[in-house]
Structures are given as C-alpha cells and as structure tokens.
Design an enzyme around this catalytic site. Structure first.
Site, PDB file in Angstrom:
ATOM      1  N   SER A  83       0.831  -1.193   0.000  1.00 53.13           N
ATOM      2  CA  SER A  83       0.000   0.000   0.000  1.00 53.13           C
ATOM      3  C   SER A  83       0.880   1.263   0.000  1.00 53.13           C
ATOM      4  O   SER A  83       1.699   1.424  -0.899  1.00 53.13           O
ATOM      5  CB  SER A  83      -0.958  -0.030   1.197  1.00 53.13           C
ATOM      6  OG  SER A  83      -1.965   0.945   1.059  1.00 53.13           O
ATOM      7  N   ASP A 139      -8.185  -2.848  -7.370  1.00 52.39           N
ATOM      8  CA  ASP A 139      -7.670  -2.619  -6.022  1.00 52.39           C
ATOM      9  C   ASP A 139      -8.778  -2.069  -5.124  1.00 52.39           C
ATOM     10  O   ASP A 139      -9.348  -1.002  -5.384  1.00 52.39           O
ATOM     11  CB  ASP A 139      -6.506  -1.639  -6.093  1.00 52.39           C
ATOM     12  CG  ASP A 139      -5.840  -1.412  -4.756  1.00 52.39           C
ATOM     13  OD1 ASP A 139      -6.448  -0.721  -3.913  1.00 52.39           O
ATOM     14  OD2 ASP A 139      -4.726  -1.932  -4.547  1.00 52.39           O
ATOM     15  N   HIS A 181      -6.461  -5.957  -1.738  1.00 53.18           N
ATOM     16  CA  HIS A 181      -5.466  -4.922  -1.438  1.00 53.18           C
ATOM     17  C   HIS A 181      -4.425  -5.533  -0.506  1.00 53.18           C
ATOM     18  O   HIS A 181      -4.765  -6.013   0.575  1.00 53.18           O
ATOM     19  CB  HIS A 181      -6.138  -3.718  -0.766  1.00 53.18           C
ATOM     20  CG  HIS A 181      -5.239  -2.536  -0.562  1.00 53.18           C
ATOM     21  ND1 HIS A 181      -4.749  -1.774  -1.601  1.00 53.18           N
ATOM     22  CD2 HIS A 181      -4.741  -1.973   0.566  1.00 53.18           C
ATOM     23  CE1 HIS A 181      -3.992  -0.798  -1.119  1.00 53.18           C
ATOM     24  NE2 HIS A 181      -3.967  -0.896   0.200  1.00 53.18           N
TER      25      HIS A 181
END
Length: 429
Positions: free
Chosen positions: A211, A307, A374
């Site tokens: 991330s 995502d 994610h």
C-alpha cells in the site's frame, strides 16, 4: 467468482480485539466528523486497514510474533515520527542458507494531507511509536516457515514501521502544530541501523512494501540498490502500491488532489526522482505510473486490477458519490451494476496501459490479478496457501520467488473480471 474472504477471521479475534480496545474511541471520534473537508476520509481508511486489514486477515494461530526495536540515536538525525518519537522496526534473524539474505518490508497505512489530518494521525500508531504494537505477527512473505514462505522463510526479515504520513518520503516540519514530517530521514536512519546489524554483508536483498509502503518501495528502490556492492543481488517488490492518477466517478481527481496536499505539506518534492521531476510536476511524480519506467533496479509489481482501496477511496469516494450510488458496489463487488463494472473495467485498462512499458523489460516482474483485494503479500491466505489466488496455476509466492531467483520470467496478467475463480475478494461490512 472466487470465494469471498470476509475481513476479520476467527484466528485473530483476540488480536483484533486488543487493537480495537486501543483504537475504538479514535475511530468513533473520526467517523462522527468524517464529513468534514478538513479531515480526509482517506486517512481514516488506514486505520480500518490496521484494525481489520493485514493484522486481521488470515493470521495463523501459531504465527511468529516479533518484537519491536526502536532506532536509538535517530532523534539526533532528526529521524522521528510525526509526534517526535523514535521510529522503529521488527527484525527476525535469518538462519541457515538465508543468514546473509535480507528482506525489508515497508509498512503501509495511508497518508495525511493537511494539518488537521496529520495532527489526528500523530495521536495514533501511524504517527507515534509510543502507540506501536510491541509485537506483531510475521505472516506471508515474512513467515519463518518454509511451507508458508518457500523462498524467503530463512532470510533476515524486517518490517519497518510507518509513522510519517508521506510514504517515507517527506522532510519538513510544522513547529506550530508540533508535527515532524521526517519520512525520508526515518528511512535512512532505519536502514543505517540495519546495515550496522549485518545487512551490509548481504549477498541478497529484497525491498518490499504494501500500500503506502508499496509506493515507498518504488520511491526508494534505486537508493536501496545503491547501498550494496554490485555483487549483491538486489530487487524490489511493490504490493498494492500502483496508485493510479485517474478520474473518479464524478469526473474529478480525488486522489490527485489528496496527493498534492501530501507532497506540498510534507516537503516530498526534494526526495522525488529527478528523472521524473525534471519534466513533470511533483504531484505527478508521487504516482508510480510516472516512476516505474525509469527505475533501474529490477522491480516486481503485485497488484489487484480492481484494487479495493482505490475503488473505495480514489474511484468512488463519498465526496464524488454524494447520492451513495456506489455504496453497495464498494462493499461487495457482487452488488455492482453492469455500468459500474464497466467503469471498473476501464480502470483496469488504465492500469494495464500504465505497466505496458514497464513489463517490456525482461528484468521486471508483474502479477496483476483480476481481484477486488489490497495487499496480497502480507496475508498468508493470498501469499501462499492451499487456496491462494493463482495466475497460470502459480500463486503469488511462487511467482515472486521465480522472478527474484531468475527461475522464470514472470509477466502474469489475469483476464478481466469475473474470469478468475481463485480470488480472495474483500467484502466489507
């Protein structure tokens, strides 16, 4: 349709509850005011990730717990968290054939883009080491078990904690607000400390991140390579870090506007690659799509084509969807309408276009699956398990390992949704 993985699993109820007790009041306060334009909801999502995300997803009951190490002497270098406390990391030593191999994982957790959101952030474990967990589980690519992490289980494995708000790239301060934006110095101080603990002898090294940490692993990739002699095998892995500069459902640029605040407030410009800033504005150079083509070090991009963080907070944030048309779709992809799916297919096409030149380089790797997910490298169920997501019969862990050790060229791109039946799609409640 692959099986739906609900966030929050039985294995980690106790771990989640311990974090929830510490953070519930913060979250309640935040959600009571999340309509304010001064406090970005993008920031609140990082707390959802921390409470219900990697820590709460597929953590084996016997997961290795690794203690926190604070970087002593960092304050003298100005390398401090948002609130001025010492930065830290978790290190589990390698053994056997991996004793001289090092894997660095940069923690993710959103960003803050204005004074109010950064002041809020510094009172959480995303801005103060006094609130760091004293131990965290090492799962996925950080696991110490060969059956869970076949290629990196016996390496020196490190998770560097994230307590700035700009993907380890800022360098400024706001004394009036009591804020230190020192991500770049935190990166340098942590790496220097690890070099002094044996990493300078590494014969193999991998810089990874998830991330916001996945963006950081791209930003620091070539710098990481430069720490070692040419004889050291050095590569980088970005997981869920391919944040796209695209229009949201209202035609606006929510994420671009947000990133502009991050870059300006935290003094990121001077730490961005000159190969980008010499022809693009600083905000554009915080987007990986404008950086990856010029990265000289071998880089692997692992990303879900849909995502889930970007769907929720970049493509269809509340500010761009005041009528809540996207509400159900954001929480569960099975509830998306045909027109919403088409919008998401267009987003996937933008992502494919962004990596086209990058994937043409033989040294680079790619695993772009058509999932609503994610961060797939830190979760055990998506990294390497009996039912892990696969492309061409290969799970993420083996794809990354084959690429790192040059066993195979890996350019794995999934067919479009809903063709992949192996996805662990995130369903939010």
């Amino acid at each position: 349709m692959g099986k739906l993985v609900e966030i929050g699993v039985v294995y980690c109820v106790l771990f989640v509850l311990s974090r929830w007790v510490a953070e519930s009041s913060e979250l309640d306060t935040f959600f009571n005011r999340n309509s304010s334009s001064d406090v970005s909801f993008l920031e609140s999502m990082s707390h959802l990730e921390s409470v219900y995300g990697v820590a709460a997803a597929a953590v084996p009951p016997d997961a290795l717990m690794v203690a926190l190490t604070l970087v002593q002497g960092a304050a003298a270098k100005g390398a401090v968290c948002l609130d001025g406390t010492l930065p830290g990391y978790h290190l589990h030593r390698g053994f056997g054939t991996g004793a001289n191999s090092w894997l660095i994982q940069l923690e993710g957790g959103g960003w803050c883009n204005n004074l109010r959101s950064c002041i809020y952030r510094k009172k959480t474990h995303r801005g103060s080491s006094t609130l760091f967990e004293k131990q965290i589980p090492f799962t996925g690519l950080l696991s110490n078990k060969a059956e869970e992490n076949p290629d990196f289980f016996n390496w020196n494995r490190v998770k560097i904690r994230y307590c700035d708000g700009a993907s380890f790239a800022g360098d400024s301060e706001n004394k009036a607000a009591g804020l230190q934006f020192r991500g770049q110095r935190i990166w340098q101080a942590a790496i220097e400390d690890l070099m002094s603990k044996g990493m300078h002898n590494a014969d193999q090294a991998l810089l990874s991140g998830c991330s916001a940490g996945g963006l950081a692993s791209i930003l620091h990739c070539d710098g990481f390579r430069g720490l070692f002699p040419g004889s050291t095998k050095v590569k980088c892995l970005s997981d869920a870090g391919l944040f796209m500069d695209v229009a949201d459902v209202s035609g606006g640029r929510t994420l671009r506007s947000f990133f502009a605040g991050v870059v300006s407030l935290q003094g990121v410009k001077e730490n961005l690659p000159s190969t980008c800033t010499d022809h693009l504005d600083p905000t554009s150079c915080f987007f990986p799509q404008n950086l990856i083509a010029s990265i000289k070090t071998p880089l692997f991009i692992l990303n879900a084509a849909y995502d889930s963080w970007q769907v929720q907070e970049s493509l269809a944030p509340a500010i761009a969807d005041p009528q809540g048309t996207w509400h159900d779709c954001k929480l569960n992809n099975e509830r998306c309408s045909a027109s919403q799916i088409q919008f998401l297919q267009d987003f996937r096409n933008h992502m494919l276009s962004a990596v086209r030149g990058f994937s043409g380089s033989k040294q680079n790797g790619l695993f772009l699956n058509s999932c609503f997910a994610h961060c797939q490298s830190e979760r055990q169920d998506t990294w390497f398990a009996d039912d892990s997501p696969i492309i061409n019969n290969k799970p993420v862990a083996l794809a990354v390992g084959d690429w790192y050790f040059d066993r195979a060229t890996v350019k794995a791109v999934d067919c479009a949704y809903p063709c992949d039946r192996t996805c662990h799609n995130l369903v939010f409640k």
